[in-house]
Write a protein that holds these residues in place. Structure first.
Motif, PDB file in Angstrom:
ATOM      1  N   SER A 145      40.872 -62.982 -47.120  1.00 61.91           N
ATOM      2  CA  SER A 145      39.903 -62.694 -47.406  1.00 61.91           C
ATOM      3  C   SER A 145      38.614 -62.433 -46.769  1.00 61.91           C
ATOM      4  N   ALA A 146      38.607 -63.795 -46.019  1.00 62.91           N
ATOM      5  CA  ALA A 146      37.171 -63.716 -45.409  1.00 62.91           C
ATOM      6  C   ALA A 146      37.361 -63.576 -44.189  1.00 62.91           C
ATOM      7  N   THR A 147      38.075 -62.723 -43.203  1.00 66.59           N
ATOM      8  CA  THR A 147      38.393 -62.086 -41.696  1.00 66.59           C
ATOM      9  C   THR A 147      38.167 -60.501 -42.408  1.00 66.59           C
ATOM     10  N   LEU A 148      38.925 -60.224 -43.603  1.00 70.57           N
ATOM     11  CA  LEU A 148      39.236 -59.065 -44.512  1.00 70.57           C
ATOM     12  C   LEU A 148      37.285 -58.220 -44.952  1.00 70.57           C
ATOM     13  N   LEU A 149      36.502 -58.992 -45.489  1.00 69.79           N
ATOM     14  CA  LEU A 149      35.199 -58.691 -46.197  1.00 69.79           C
ATOM     15  C   LEU A 149      34.301 -58.708 -44.692  1.00 69.79           C
ATOM     16  N   LEU A 150      34.090 -60.089 -43.549  1.00 70.14           N
ATOM     17  CA  LEU A 150      33.053 -60.159 -42.600  1.00 70.14           C
ATOM     18  C   LEU A 150      33.938 -58.592 -41.507  1.00 70.14           C
ATOM     19  N   GLY A 151      35.559 -58.706 -41.236  1.00 68.94           N
ATOM     20  CA  GLY A 151      35.680 -58.065 -40.095  1.00 68.94           C
ATOM     21  C   GLY A 151      35.029 -56.021 -40.883  1.00 68.94           C
ATOM     22  N   VAL A 152      34.698 -56.623 -42.054  1.00 70.19           N
ATOM     23  CA  VAL A 152      33.935 -54.265 -42.045  1.00 70.19           C
ATOM     24  C   VAL A 152      32.779 -54.393 -42.733  1.00 70.19           C
ATOM     25  N   MET A 153      32.310 -55.530 -43.415  1.00 70.51           N
ATOM     26  CA  MET A 153      30.805 -55.270 -43.791  1.00 70.51           C
ATOM     27  C   MET A 153      30.043 -55.534 -42.055  1.00 70.51           C
ATOM     28  N   ALA A 154      31.065 -56.684 -41.355  1.00 64.48           N
ATOM     29  CA  ALA A 154      29.642 -56.985 -40.114  1.00 64.48           C
ATOM     30  C   ALA A 154      30.029 -55.746 -38.909  1.00 64.48           C
ATOM     31  N   ASN A 155      31.201 -54.812 -39.387  1.00 64.51           N
ATOM     32  CA  ASN A 155      31.610 -53.828 -38.566  1.00 64.51           C
ATOM     33  C   ASN A 155      32.089 -54.763 -36.507  1.00 64.51           C
ATOM     34  N   ILE A 156      32.865 -55.325 -36.979  1.00 67.69           N
ATOM     35  CA  ILE A 156      33.363 -55.781 -36.159  1.00 67.69           C
ATOM     36  C   ILE A 156      35.028 -55.246 -35.560  1.00 67.69           C
ATOM     37  N   HIS A 157      34.803 -55.094 -34.413  1.00 67.12           N
ATOM     38  CA  HIS A 157      36.300 -54.326 -33.981  1.00 67.12           C
ATOM     39  C   HIS A 157      37.376 -55.566 -32.815  1.00 67.12           C
ATOM     40  N   ALA A 158      38.486 -54.816 -32.935  1.00 66.54           N
ATOM     41  CA  ALA A 158      38.927 -55.132 -32.224  1.00 66.54           C
ATOM     42  C   ALA A 158      40.312 -54.161 -31.950  1.00 66.54           C
ATOM     43  N   ASN A 159      41.093 -54.772 -31.126  1.00 68.41           N
ATOM     44  CA  ASN A 159      42.195 -53.180 -30.677  1.00 68.41           C
ATOM     45  C   ASN A 159      43.555 -54.095 -31.957  1.00 68.41           C
ATOM     46  N   PRO A 160      43.453 -53.008 -32.520  1.00 67.18           N
ATOM     47  CA  PRO A 160      44.806 -53.581 -34.156  1.00 67.18           C
ATOM     48  C   PRO A 160      45.538 -53.458 -33.416  1.00 67.18           C
ATOM     49  N   PHE A 161      46.312 -52.972 -32.291  1.00 71.23           N
ATOM     50  CA  PHE A 161      48.032 -53.645 -31.707  1.00 71.23           C
ATOM     51  C   PHE A 161      47.159 -54.930 -31.461  1.00 71.23           C
ATOM     52  N   VAL A 162      46.195 -55.270 -30.380  1.00 77.88           N
ATOM     53  CA  VAL A 162      46.675 -56.583 -30.197  1.00 77.88           C
ATOM     54  C   VAL A 162      47.095 -57.861 -31.354  1.00 77.88           C
ATOM     55  N   VAL A 163      46.200 -57.866 -32.619  1.00 73.67           N
ATOM     56  CA  VAL A 163      45.747 -58.623 -33.653  1.00 73.67           C
ATOM     57  C   VAL A 163      47.071 -58.543 -34.481  1.00 73.67           C
ATOM     58  N   ASP A 164      47.836 -57.242 -34.499  1.00 77.89           N
ATOM     59  CA  ASP A 164      49.210 -56.747 -35.197  1.00 77.89           C
ATOM     60  C   ASP A 164      50.368 -57.723 -34.775  1.00 77.89           C
ATOM     61  N   ALA A 165      50.459 -57.915 -33.528  1.00 79.70           N
ATOM     62  CA  ALA A 165      50.774 -58.608 -32.185  1.00 79.70           C
ATOM     63  C   ALA A 165      50.756 -59.663 -32.690  1.00 79.70           C
ATOM     64  N   ILE A 166      49.439 -60.575 -33.333  1.00 75.49           N
ATOM     65  CA  ILE A 166      49.360 -61.848 -33.280  1.00 75.49           C
ATOM     66  C   ILE A 166      50.321 -62.420 -34.754  1.00 75.49           C
TER      67      ILE A 166
ATOM     68  N   PHE B   2      30.566 -53.174 -50.145  1.00 74.48           N
ATOM     69  CA  PHE B   2      31.173 -54.201 -51.226  1.00 74.48           C
ATOM     70  C   PHE B   2      31.909 -54.056 -51.876  1.00 74.48           C
ATOM     71  N   ALA B   3      31.638 -53.372 -52.755  1.00 72.74           N
ATOM     72  CA  ALA B   3      32.213 -52.945 -53.689  1.00 72.74           C
ATOM     73  C   ALA B   3      33.592 -52.647 -53.720  1.00 72.74           C
ATOM     74  N   ASN B   4      33.636 -51.857 -52.998  1.00 77.32           N
ATOM     75  CA  ASN B   4      35.251 -51.398 -52.371  1.00 77.32           C
ATOM     76  C   ASN B   4      36.110 -51.881 -51.871  1.00 77.32           C
ATOM     77  N   LEU B   5      35.118 -52.958 -50.936  1.00 72.69           N
ATOM     78  CA  LEU B   5      36.190 -53.976 -50.418  1.00 72.69           C
ATOM     79  C   LEU B   5      36.841 -55.099 -51.537  1.00 72.69           C
ATOM     80  N   VAL B   6      35.565 -55.354 -52.334  1.00 72.67           N
ATOM     81  CA  VAL B   6      36.301 -56.363 -52.772  1.00 72.67           C
ATOM     82  C   VAL B   6      37.170 -55.976 -53.879  1.00 72.67           C
ATOM     83  N   SER B   7      37.017 -54.816 -54.633  1.00 69.38           N
ATOM     84  CA  SER B   7      38.633 -53.789 -54.807  1.00 69.38           C
ATOM     85  C   SER B   7      39.362 -53.947 -54.490  1.00 69.38           C
ATOM     86  N   PHE B   8      39.675 -53.779 -53.137  1.00 70.41           N
ATOM     87  CA  PHE B   8      40.577 -53.770 -51.974  1.00 70.41           C
ATOM     88  C   PHE B   8      40.982 -55.454 -52.404  1.00 70.41           C
TER      89      PHE B   8
END
Length: 235
Positions: free
Chosen positions: A92-113, A169-175
């Motif tokens: 929950s923490a990184t979902l909200l922070l990642g989108v709200m703060a627009n923190i980008h990372a390569n999705p393939f690398v994250v999904d490999a982890i 923010f409301a959409n992210l909380v709903s998600f």
């Protein structure tokens, strides 16, 4: 009569299905129809995001494989609640922070982890760290830390949906509420299956094979993601 072989064949089928799904979905993917709907309807949309979050968790084989590994040897509801809560807090923490703060990372690398998290839990269940290295990671800290990566994996995909920050923010909380709802439903099904399995004589005999298959599924996920990363770099 249902024996150990029959149960292990079912486990193998589940793992194989997860591996087959990994190629088209590439973990944490968002269906094109869902993506098109969200992007064409900016603003606050609680119900669609609730649905999207629940759908993602229920169909998120990487999440489910990790949760399966986490609760594999947990028998008390108190312990299950503790570990699942740590996982939920992490993603929950990184979902909200990642989108709200627009923190980008390569999705393939994250999904490999995230695939690595599945391998870790299988190896932990087999006592591999204690056998190989004479120590083992703190299981609660590991679940929380890998929860951060699971949540960031969600964030990398949701960032593709964001066309307007209006109502974000409301959409992210709903998600996220949808994710937790889906996680609860999936966990109930897993727990029922695990409880029935544990009551049979086959459970003790199939622990090694089941966790070996779980580790194999995690390795397959890692392989697909690293392949995707390499192809992206070469394109």
């Amino acid at each position: 009569m249902t024996g150990a072989g029959g149960h292990l064949r079912r486990v193998a089928l589940v793992v194989a299905a997860c591996a087959l799904l990994a190629e088209p979905a590439l973990a944490h993917g968002v269906a094109e129809s869902d993506k098109a709907y969200i992007q064409s309807h900016p603003g606050i949309h609680v119900i669609p995001f609730l649905y999207l979050g629940a759908k993602h968790m229920v169909t998120g084989y990487d999440h489910l494989l990790f949760l399966f590994g986490v609760i594999f040897f947990l028998y008390r509801l108190k312990d299950i609640w503790t570990y699942v809560t740590l996982f939920a807090l992490g993603h929950s923490a990184t979902l909200l922070l990642g989108v709200m703060a627009n923190i980008h990372a390569n999705p393939f690398v994250v999904d490999a982890i995230i695939g690595l998290s599945v391998v870790y839990k299988a190896m932990d269940n087999l006592g591999a760290f204690r056998t190989w290295f004479g120590w083992e990671p703190n299981p609660k800290a590991a679940v929380l830390i890998f929860g951060f990566f699971h949540g960031f994996g969600l964030a990398t995909k949701l960032q593709d949906l964001v066309v307007s920050r209006d109502g974000l923010f409301a959409n992210l909380v709903s998600f996220n509420i949808g994710v937790e709802t889906g996680q609860f439903l999936a966990l109930c099904v897993i727990l029922i299956g695990m409880t029935l399995w544990r009551r049979t004589a086959n459970f003790g005999r199939s622990v090694v094979v089941a966790n070996t298959l779980l580790a194999t599924a995690g390795i397959v996920l890692i392989g697909f993601q690293l392949t995707g990363y390499a192809m992206e770099r070469l394109a």
